[in-house]
Design a protein around this motif. Sequence first.
Motif, PDB file in Angstrom:
ATOM      1  N   ASP A  85      21.943  24.233  57.861  1.00 34.77           N
ATOM      2  CA  ASP A  85      20.586  24.612  57.444  1.00 34.77           C
ATOM      3  C   ASP A  85      20.087  23.727  56.300  1.00 34.77           C
ATOM      4  O   ASP A  85      18.874  23.536  56.139  1.00 34.77           O
ATOM      5  N   LEU A  86      21.022  23.213  55.501  1.00 33.93           N
ATOM      6  CA  LEU A  86      20.640  22.326  54.405  1.00 33.93           C
ATOM      7  C   LEU A  86      19.896  21.098  54.928  1.00 33.93           C
ATOM      8  O   LEU A  86      18.982  20.579  54.270  1.00 33.93           O
ATOM      9  N   VAL A  87      20.283  20.655  56.130  1.00 27.81           N
ATOM     10  CA  VAL A  87      19.646  19.503  56.764  1.00 27.81           C
ATOM     11  C   VAL A  87      18.469  19.943  57.634  1.00 27.81           C
ATOM     12  O   VAL A  87      17.369  19.390  57.551  1.00 27.81           O
ATOM     13  N   LEU A  88      18.691  20.964  58.469  1.00 29.07           N
ATOM     14  CA  LEU A  88      17.678  21.388  59.436  1.00 29.07           C
ATOM     15  C   LEU A  88      16.422  21.929  58.767  1.00 29.07           C
ATOM     16  O   LEU A  88      15.301  21.684  59.231  1.00 29.07           O
ATOM     17  N   ILE A 108      25.485  26.088  46.636  1.00 25.52           N
ATOM     18  CA  ILE A 108      25.160  25.898  48.054  1.00 25.52           C
ATOM     19  C   ILE A 108      24.669  27.201  48.689  1.00 25.52           C
ATOM     20  O   ILE A 108      23.657  27.234  49.396  1.00 25.52           O
ATOM     21  N   ALA A 109      25.379  28.286  48.438  1.00 26.44           N
ATOM     22  CA  ALA A 109      25.001  29.566  49.056  1.00 26.44           C
ATOM     23  C   ALA A 109      23.618  30.011  48.607  1.00 26.44           C
ATOM     24  O   ALA A 109      22.849  30.567  49.394  1.00 26.44           O
ATOM     25  N   GLY A 110      23.295  29.777  47.336  1.00 24.01           N
ATOM     26  CA  GLY A 110      21.973  30.142  46.849  1.00 24.01           C
ATOM     27  C   GLY A 110      20.876  29.424  47.602  1.00 24.01           C
ATOM     28  O   GLY A 110      19.842  30.011  47.944  1.00 24.01           O
ATOM     29  N   ARG A 111      21.099  28.137  47.882  1.00 24.62           N
ATOM     30  CA  ARG A 111      20.107  27.379  48.645  1.00 24.62           C
ATOM     31  C   ARG A 111      20.000  27.910  50.074  1.00 24.62           C
ATOM     32  O   ARG A 111      18.894  28.040  50.623  1.00 24.62           O
ATOM     33  N   LEU A 112      21.136  28.200  50.705  1.00 28.04           N
ATOM     34  CA  LEU A 112      21.117  28.724  52.076  1.00 28.04           C
ATOM     35  C   LEU A 112      20.391  30.067  52.135  1.00 28.04           C
ATOM     36  O   LEU A 112      19.635  30.343  53.072  1.00 28.04           O
ATOM     37  N   TYR A 113      20.625  30.893  51.131  1.00 24.21           N
ATOM     38  CA  TYR A 113      19.954  32.190  51.065  1.00 24.21           C
ATOM     39  C   TYR A 113      18.441  31.996  50.994  1.00 24.21           C
ATOM     40  O   TYR A 113      17.680  32.640  51.732  1.00 24.21           O
ATOM     41  N   GLU A 114      17.980  31.146  50.111  1.00 29.14           N
ATOM     42  CA  GLU A 114      16.539  30.944  49.940  1.00 29.14           C
ATOM     43  C   GLU A 114      15.915  30.334  51.188  1.00 29.14           C
ATOM     44  O   GLU A 114      14.783  30.678  51.555  1.00 29.14           O
ATOM     45  N   LEU A 115      16.621  29.441  51.866  1.00 31.95           N
ATOM     46  CA  LEU A 115      16.099  28.836  53.086  1.00 31.95           C
ATOM     47  C   LEU A 115      15.937  29.869  54.200  1.00 31.95           C
ATOM     48  O   LEU A 115      15.035  29.757  55.033  1.00 31.95           O
ATOM     49  N   ALA A 116      16.795  30.880  54.209  1.00 30.66           N
ATOM     50  CA  ALA A 116      16.711  31.923  55.236  1.00 30.66           C
ATOM     51  C   ALA A 116      15.564  32.893  54.991  1.00 30.66           C
ATOM     52  O   ALA A 116      15.099  33.555  55.922  1.00 30.66           O
ATOM     53  N   GLU A 117      15.123  33.012  53.747  1.00 28.30           N
ATOM     54  CA  GLU A 117      14.044  33.927  53.368  1.00 28.30           C
ATOM     55  C   GLU A 117      14.286  35.344  53.921  1.00 28.30           C
ATOM     56  O   GLU A 117      13.443  35.913  54.606  1.00 28.30           O
ATOM     57  N   PRO A 118      15.427  35.929  53.618  1.00 27.51           N
ATOM     58  CA  PRO A 118      15.731  37.259  54.171  1.00 27.51           C
ATOM     59  C   PRO A 118      14.829  38.348  53.602  1.00 27.51           C
ATOM     60  O   PRO A 118      14.376  38.263  52.462  1.00 27.51           O
ATOM     61  N   HIS A 119      14.581  39.363  54.432  1.00 30.97           N
ATOM     62  CA  HIS A 119      13.830  40.531  53.991  1.00 30.97           C
ATOM     63  C   HIS A 119      14.784  41.512  53.305  1.00 30.97           C
ATOM     64  O   HIS A 119      15.989  41.504  53.576  1.00 30.97           O
ATOM     65  N   PRO A 120      14.272  42.388  52.457  1.00 28.52           N
ATOM     66  CA  PRO A 120      15.151  43.349  51.770  1.00 28.52           C
ATOM     67  C   PRO A 120      15.963  44.221  52.723  1.00 28.52           C
ATOM     68  O   PRO A 120      17.067  44.662  52.375  1.00 28.52           O
TER      69      PRO A 120
END
Length: 260
Positions: A85-88, A108-120
């Motif tokens: 996801d870091l690339v895609l 790294i995990a923080g970036r992946l989390y933000e890229l996913a934009e999860p709902h509560p």
Amino acid sequence: MSVESVSASVSAQGFARESRAVLDRITGSEAVQESVTRAAGLIADCIRADGVIQAFGTGHSQALVLELAGRAGGLVPTNRLSMADLVLYGGDDPSALDDPLLERKPGIAGRLYELAEPHPSDLFVIISNSGVNNVIVEMALRAKERGHKILAITSLTHTRTVPAGHTSGKKLADIADVVLDNEAPTGDALLELPGGGAVCALSTLTGVMLVQMAVAETAAALIKSGERPPVYVSANVPGGFEGNLGLERHYGGRIRRPAS
């Protein structure tokens, strides 16, 4: 154990026999069934709240992420989180994925989390045999900090015998709301080799069993309350692909299905 007896167990039938014994122990255990029921409760609650199951793992744990997210007979509101996801989606150069120690780097995990934009309302399913690598623990901590429930699939035997890899001193099993123990040995490999070492990993086999038990129990819980489980049909049957797209549209782009 003699070299002869060890050697005799290292065979196709030896692996079949030993792995079946673990699967029988898992499927016949009341404690495991209780954990599966609790896991299914988390998943069903997520679906009822219009949430998405965010599945994450690295290395070979990605096999179980794929088992849960986006497969025929599986639940529709599932999203695969990946280092790619870091690339895609994050714009990183593809060479970033060449780093074999990427999963141990902080941030790294923080970036992946933000890229996913999860709902509560989203549930995080985090999969790691050891449960100690930095990105795994960091993702669990970030999800917990943001109020998400966490279901972990890990080896309690392995995680209890290795040191924590995160500065918090925590391991995945310490953070999760529900833990499904895949019962893999330390190091994952099942059959002892003469002179030391072992061969034939177990965690994928037992992990698939736990994932599908949890999916089945989730479907049963939804049916019991009069709800239809949102389930994928194979894209390789007539109308399957189109029907699946219709189910995915309900989640408004929150489900990613990149080519694998």
